[in-house]
Write an enzyme that holds these catalytic residues in place. Structure first.
Site, PDB file in Angstrom:
ATOM      1  N   ASP A 149      -5.804  -3.864  -2.058  1.00 34.22           N
ATOM      2  CA  ASP A 149      -4.741  -3.518  -1.102  1.00 34.22           C
ATOM      3  C   ASP A 149      -4.054  -4.741  -0.500  1.00 34.22           C
ATOM      4  O   ASP A 149      -4.705  -5.671  -0.026  1.00 34.22           O
ATOM      5  CB  ASP A 149      -5.369  -2.682   0.023  1.00 34.22           C
ATOM      6  CG  ASP A 149      -4.335  -1.951   0.849  1.00 34.22           C
ATOM      7  OD1 ASP A 149      -3.521  -2.615   1.504  1.00 34.22           O
ATOM      8  OD2 ASP A 149      -4.351  -0.700   0.839  1.00 34.22           O
ATOM      9  N   SER A 156       0.824  -1.200   0.000  1.00 32.44           N
ATOM     10  CA  SER A 156       0.000   0.000   0.000  1.00 32.44           C
ATOM     11  C   SER A 156       0.866   1.261   0.000  1.00 32.44           C
ATOM     12  O   SER A 156       1.662   1.444  -0.912  1.00 32.44           O
ATOM     13  CB  SER A 156      -0.955  -0.042   1.197  1.00 32.44           C
ATOM     14  OG  SER A 156      -2.014   0.862   1.033  1.00 32.44           O
TER      15      SER A 156
END
Length: 343
Positions: free
Chosen positions: A193, A81
């Site tokens: 993610d 991320s």
């Protein structure tokens, strides 16, 4: 008569052969071990595992600043991320001060493209384009420093480590918070993610060949109160989902750095300077632990290298003894070889 001449000639040949096994004269007694310099132990490869945390990711820059300032620049980087964004730019060849300049100059509108969709509010194309621009459109395998981005395959929840291909697209996939970013389609799969399955990618850094993995954890922690906005709630939900996996993976790191950024919101870009400073403080505090771990590993490697050197010397000595015995038997004469150097 001819037999004696043959034996003398063979003995002379044998002595010449034995001279190659030793630096001493054949008339001298067996020599004791000679000190030889140990081969230097292989260099320690430092790996950096940068975790997710949206705007808190600016803290990663502070950590890198302190590592570089202390001569401990990471050789390989893995990011999840927000960590994948910083990691990609760092792997492209930027140093920590250049990263800080980029952070200070960053305009949020360059990486945020709102678009109403059932998959998420943010498309993510701007983030992909921004990263590719910063890395000069190099693919992952072309980056000067080995780097991987970790994402989650939506179809089956598998952890996916991107090591080749479009750098910006891999970072976009790794950063696509479910419900906020639209999932990224790569090939026949959708990706979201990486924090869902690997909040801090320690294992990915180890797979890149790191000997010492320094993990930077900036993830949200459940602290007994509900977040005040949607993005915070989603971020905390992801953190809770990946908490068990994250704890197990963090335990496999050599050193874990935790900048004090828990009070920062996921979209608090105005606190980027504070986040960088917290990263510096946390890395500086961890420096003795990092150095101790590196020293421990260096000592282990030096010991192993010394043992290997001793074993090789013993094998060489035994080979010389065996050769001497064979030559003496062949020549029919004794005392030809007090010349092998014992280890």
């Amino acid at each position: 008569m001819q037999l004696n001449v043959f034996r003398r000639a063979l003995a002379a040949f044998s002595l010449a052969g034995l001279a190659a096994c030793s630096s001493t004269s054949p008339s001298q007694p067996t020599a004791t071990a000679q000190p030889t310099p140990d081969s230097p132990a292989p260099a320690i490869k430092i790996g950096l595992a940068l975790g997710g945390g949206a705007a808190k990711g600016f803290a990663h820059i502070g950590v890198i600043k302190m590592l570089e300032a202390n001569g401990l620049a990471p050789a390989v980087v893995a990011g999840t991320s927000a960590g994948s964004v910083v990691g990609a730019l760092y792997a492209s060849g930027m140093n920590a001060f250049e990263l800080q300049e980029k952070a200070v100059a960053l305009d949020e509108t360059r990486i945020r493209d709102l678009q109403l969709s059932s998959g998420g509010l943010v498309q993510g194309q701007k983030l992909e384009d921004y990263v590719n621009e910063q890395v000069q459109r190099k693919s992952l395998e072309q980056l000067p420093r080995p780097f991987v981005a970790v994402a989650t395959r939506l179809e089956d929840g598998e952890r996916t480590v991107f090591a080749r291909g479009n750098t910006g697209q891999a970072v976009r996939a790794s950063s696509s918070v479910p419900g906020v970013f639209q999932p990224v389609v790569i090939g026949k799969y959708h990706f979201v993610d990486g924090g869902v399955v690997s909040p801090v990618p320690v294992d990915a850094a180890r797979q890149l060949g790191a000997d010492v993995v320094i993990a930077v954890d900036i993830s949200n922690k459940a602290r007994g109160k509900a977040p005040e906005h949607l993005l915070g709630a989603l971020g905390q939900s992801i953190a809770i989902m990946g908490q068990k996996l994250g704890q197990a993976e963090l335990a496999r790191a050599d050193v874990v750095i935790r900048p004090r950024v828990l009070d920062m919101g996921p979209v608090d870009f105005n606190q980027r300077a504070s986040a960088i400073m917290e990263g510096e403080k946390a890395a500086l505090a961890a420096m003795p632990q990092i150095r101790a771990r590196i020293a421990q590993l260096q000592a282990q490697r030096a010991q192993a290298a010394h043992a290997a050197q001793q074993q090789a010397a013993q094998a060489s000595y035994q080979a010389c003894l065996d050769k001497r015995t064979r030559l003496e038997k062949l020549a029919g004469a004794a005392g030809l070889g007090d010349a092998c150097v014992s280890p």
